[in-house]
Write a protein that holds these residues in place. Structure first.
Motif, PDB file in Angstrom:
ATOM      1  N   THR A  21       0.809  -1.220   0.000  1.00 29.46           N
ATOM      2  CA  THR A  21       0.000   0.000   0.000  1.00 29.46           C
ATOM      3  C   THR A  21       0.846   1.275   0.000  1.00 29.46           C
ATOM      4  O   THR A  21       0.386   2.301  -0.464  1.00 29.46           O
ATOM      5  CB  THR A  21      -0.954   0.051   1.206  1.00 29.46           C
ATOM      6  N   GLN A 157      -2.395  -4.603 -14.666  1.00 25.73           N
ATOM      7  CA  GLN A 157      -1.784  -3.508 -13.909  1.00 25.73           C
ATOM      8  C   GLN A 157      -2.575  -2.214 -14.082  1.00 25.73           C
ATOM      9  O   GLN A 157      -2.798  -1.479 -13.120  1.00 25.73           O
ATOM     10  CB  GLN A 157      -0.329  -3.297 -14.350  1.00 25.73           C
ATOM     11  N   GLY A 158      -2.970  -1.945 -15.304  1.00 30.96           N
ATOM     12  CA  GLY A 158      -3.757  -0.743 -15.547  1.00 30.96           C
ATOM     13  C   GLY A 158      -5.087  -0.791 -14.821  1.00 30.96           C
ATOM     14  O   GLY A 158      -5.556   0.216 -14.290  1.00 30.96           O
ATOM     15  N   GLY A 159      -5.695  -1.962 -14.798  1.00 31.66           N
ATOM     16  CA  GLY A 159      -6.961  -2.118 -14.094  1.00 31.66           C
ATOM     17  C   GLY A 159      -6.813  -1.849 -12.608  1.00 31.66           C
ATOM     18  O   GLY A 159      -7.680  -1.231 -11.980  1.00 31.66           O
ATOM     19  N   VAL A 161      -4.454   0.076 -11.193  1.00 34.12           N
ATOM     20  CA  VAL A 161      -4.223   1.513 -11.012  1.00 34.12           C
ATOM     21  C   VAL A 161      -5.548   2.265 -11.146  1.00 34.12           C
ATOM     22  O   VAL A 161      -5.852   3.152 -10.345  1.00 34.12           O
ATOM     23  CB  VAL A 161      -3.193   2.044 -12.030  1.00 34.12           C
ATOM     24  N   PHE A 162      -6.316   1.889 -12.142  1.00 29.17           N
ATOM     25  CA  PHE A 162      -7.617   2.536 -12.347  1.00 29.17           C
ATOM     26  C   PHE A 162      -8.500   2.350 -11.114  1.00 29.17           C
ATOM     27  O   PHE A 162      -9.126   3.295 -10.637  1.00 29.17           O
ATOM     28  CB  PHE A 162      -8.305   1.933 -13.573  1.00 29.17           C
ATOM     29  N   ARG A 164      -7.687   1.883  -8.058  1.00 25.10           N
ATOM     30  CA  ARG A 164      -7.210   2.670  -6.920  1.00 25.10           C
ATOM     31  C   ARG A 164      -7.429   4.167  -7.130  1.00 25.10           C
ATOM     32  O   ARG A 164      -7.908   4.863  -6.243  1.00 25.10           O
ATOM     33  CB  ARG A 164      -5.719   2.385  -6.707  1.00 25.10           C
ATOM     34  N   ALA A 165      -7.079   4.645  -8.332  1.00 25.12           N
ATOM     35  CA  ALA A 165      -7.091   6.087  -8.571  1.00 25.12           C
ATOM     36  C   ALA A 165      -8.501   6.625  -8.822  1.00 25.12           C
ATOM     37  O   ALA A 165      -8.858   7.683  -8.335  1.00 25.12           O
ATOM     38  CB  ALA A 165      -6.173   6.441  -9.737  1.00 25.12           C
ATOM     39  N   ALA A 166      -9.279   5.876  -9.608  1.00 14.52           N
ATOM     40  CA  ALA A 166     -10.632   6.337  -9.925  1.00 14.52           C
ATOM     41  C   ALA A 166     -11.655   5.754  -8.956  1.00 14.52           C
ATOM     42  O   ALA A 166     -12.826   6.109  -9.004  1.00 14.52           O
ATOM     43  CB  ALA A 166     -10.999   5.958 -11.357  1.00 14.52           C
ATOM     44  N   ARG A 167     -11.186   4.893  -8.092  1.00 12.95           N
ATOM     45  CA  ARG A 167     -12.051   4.219  -7.114  1.00 12.95           C
ATOM     46  C   ARG A 167     -13.248   3.565  -7.792  1.00 12.95           C
ATOM     47  O   ARG A 167     -14.397   3.779  -7.437  1.00 12.95           O
ATOM     48  CB  ARG A 167     -12.491   5.204  -6.028  1.00 12.95           C
ATOM     49  N   ASP A 168     -12.923   2.790  -8.810  1.00  7.21           N
ATOM     50  CA  ASP A 168     -13.944   2.051  -9.558  1.00  7.21           C
ATOM     51  C   ASP A 168     -13.314   0.724  -9.973  1.00  7.21           C
ATOM     52  O   ASP A 168     -12.394   0.689 -10.791  1.00  7.21           O
ATOM     53  CB  ASP A 168     -14.368   2.865 -10.787  1.00  7.21           C
ATOM     54  N   PRO A 171     -13.947  -1.859 -14.116  1.00  2.25           N
ATOM     55  CA  PRO A 171     -13.083  -2.103 -15.285  1.00  2.25           C
ATOM     56  C   PRO A 171     -12.033  -3.183 -15.031  1.00  2.25           C
ATOM     57  O   PRO A 171     -11.716  -3.961 -15.933  1.00  2.25           O
ATOM     58  CB  PRO A 171     -12.441  -0.737 -15.529  1.00  2.25           C
ATOM     59  N   PHE A 172     -11.523  -3.240 -13.809  1.00  4.93           N
ATOM     60  CA  PHE A 172     -10.554  -4.299 -13.484  1.00  4.93           C
ATOM     61  C   PHE A 172     -11.204  -5.667 -13.615  1.00  4.93           C
ATOM     62  O   PHE A 172     -10.623  -6.599 -14.189  1.00  4.93           O
ATOM     63  CB  PHE A 172      -9.995  -4.095 -12.074  1.00  4.93           C
ATOM     64  N   ARG A 174     -13.688  -6.409 -15.464  1.00  9.44           N
ATOM     65  CA  ARG A 174     -13.915  -6.661 -16.883  1.00  9.44           C
ATOM     66  C   ARG A 174     -12.629  -7.152 -17.562  1.00  9.44           C
ATOM     67  O   ARG A 174     -12.657  -8.047 -18.396  1.00  9.44           O
ATOM     68  CB  ARG A 174     -14.423  -5.378 -17.555  1.00  9.44           C
TER      69      ARG A 174
ATOM     70  N   SER B 108      -1.915   8.510  -6.220  1.00 13.12           N
ATOM     71  CA  SER B 108      -3.114   7.788  -5.759  1.00 13.12           C
ATOM     72  C   SER B 108      -2.754   6.725  -4.730  1.00 13.12           C
ATOM     73  O   SER B 108      -3.630   6.059  -4.186  1.00 13.12           O
ATOM     74  CB  SER B 108      -3.838   7.140  -6.943  1.00 13.12           C
ATOM     75  N   LYS B 121      -8.867  11.406  -8.464  1.00  9.99           N
ATOM     76  CA  LYS B 121     -10.088  10.740  -8.952  1.00  9.99           C
ATOM     77  C   LYS B 121     -10.836  11.633  -9.943  1.00  9.99           C
ATOM     78  O   LYS B 121     -11.280  11.185 -10.997  1.00  9.99           O
ATOM     79  CB  LYS B 121     -10.994  10.402  -7.759  1.00  9.99           C
ATOM     80  N   MET B 154      -6.721   2.297 -18.926  1.00  7.81           N
ATOM     81  CA  MET B 154      -6.057   1.145 -18.299  1.00  7.81           C
ATOM     82  C   MET B 154      -4.826   0.730 -19.084  1.00  7.81           C
ATOM     83  O   MET B 154      -3.786   0.418 -18.497  1.00  7.81           O
ATOM     84  CB  MET B 154      -7.034  -0.023 -18.172  1.00  7.81           C
ATOM     85  N   GLN B 157      -2.036   3.351 -18.473  1.00  5.56           N
ATOM     86  CA  GLN B 157      -1.486   3.217 -17.123  1.00  5.56           C
ATOM     87  C   GLN B 157      -0.712   1.911 -16.976  1.00  5.56           C
ATOM     88  O   GLN B 157       0.372   1.880 -16.395  1.00  5.56           O
ATOM     89  CB  GLN B 157      -2.608   3.280 -16.075  1.00  5.56           C
ATOM     90  N   GLY B 158      -1.282   0.831 -17.509  1.00  4.83           N
ATOM     91  CA  GLY B 158      -0.583  -0.446 -17.442  1.00  4.83           C
ATOM     92  C   GLY B 158       0.720  -0.418 -18.213  1.00  4.83           C
ATOM     93  O   GLY B 158       1.729  -0.980 -17.779  1.00  4.83           O
TER      94      GLY B 158
END
Lengths: 187, 187
Positions: A21, A157-159, A161-162, A164-168, A171-172, A174, B108, B121, B154, B157-158
């Motif tokens: 973290t 990895q992008g999922g 980050v998304f 964590r950063a966008a708090r959604d 997409p991960f 998916r 983030s 965000k 994603m 970022q990935g």
DNA sequence: GTCTATAGCTTGATAGAC
DNA sequence: GTCTATCAAGCTATAGAC
């Protein structure tokens, strides 16, 4: 051999959560002491090499766990698509559906010792190789298999980050469900 | 109005480089002082709110720069595929071909103040919206457009995480060149 | 507006009691 | 094996000279 107050499993779990973290630079011994239940001095008894050794230990543990849980399904004798689906399920559990950051991501940030960054690079290579092997079995050429494996890692990895950063985390999720088609080349 | 020794542009550039590479928690005032050319006390004159205000300022600057350079091409009147290609070129420059980490990613991470995480965000939302708008113009439904925009973020970022952790920038470049097809739905 | 100097706290790491 | 106590160095932040 006096029993440890905190066993290795608990210890490494605490280390993992802190490095995962906060990354290396922001992971203070106070945070680690709090997460593991040991005082700072006790941590130095278990890890004479200090914070660097703690990070190495958590990476080694993560390697083992990743191989046993996430990569193991890739080595079964099921058909490739099914193997990848099982890996995706393990990934979902490993990252708690996107609530956890990836240790490899956070430990690859600047500020960590070279040994740690080198370990991260090596682990990425192992993951890449395991996924490329499945893609090959699904019929891809070596070049295409590697490309698909790279895409898979980037999307995961992008999922994360998304998430964590966008708090959604949707997409991960998916991304995970799309991994079988991505790696096997199914339409 | 006495002239500043270091102008705002230099100052913000130094702040950017430190937060971008170390994240919030590991970005020390010493690192920032070194990167900006100002002493710690002088930084407090420019940012009475301390490190938190410095991070806010760098996020605001990044928002402006991102909008003016990266998102601006998306608002031209060229055909969608071409607009996205221009954005990809700007992204390549913005992240120096994958040598830089994304400020939004590093800020983030845990340890930063809530205001910073909220800003990250929000910025993610703006980026998402801008790309989804182009996807819509290329003929996608709102739901599909949003999905494509999420995929684009994603993958970028990935790709950046992959470049940093695996020390291989090729996959990131491949992601950028694939963005036009991804967002417009071209085969 | 920038600097030196400094306050008070936290850091990574060590020493030694138990 | 874990603890308390401690060290020197680093941290964020402030005070005041110029």
């Amino acid at each position: 051999m006096a029993a440890n107050k905190i066993d290795d499993e608990q210890l490494l779990a605490g280390l993992l959560s802190v490095f995962q973290t906060h990354g290396y630079g922001a992971a203070s011994l106070s945070l680690i002491a709090e997460a593991t239940g040991l005082q700072r001095a006790s941590l130095y008894h278990r890890f004479p090499g200090g914070k660097e050794q703690m990070a190495e230990a958590v990476l080694e543990q993560a390697d083992r766990q990743f191989d046993e849980c996430v990569l193991a399904p890739l080595r079964s004798d099921a058909r490739p698509g099914l193997r990848v689906r099982r890996m995706a399920e393990q990934l979902a559990a490993h990252y708690d559906g996107g609530r956890c950051s990836c240790l490899l991501e956070t430990l690859s940030m600047a500020g960590g010792p070279p040994s740690v960054r080198a370990h991260v690079k090596r682990t990425f290579g192992l993951w890449l190789k395991a996924m490329a092997a499945v893609a090959r079995e699904a019929g891809a050429s070596p070049a295409v298999a590697r490309k698909r494996a790279e895409d898979a890692i980037m999307q995961v990895q992008g999922g994360l980050v998304f998430a964590r950063a966008a708090r959604d985390r949707k997409p991960f999720e998916r991304v995970l469900s799309g991994l079988p088609a991505l790696l096997t080349g199914a339409r």
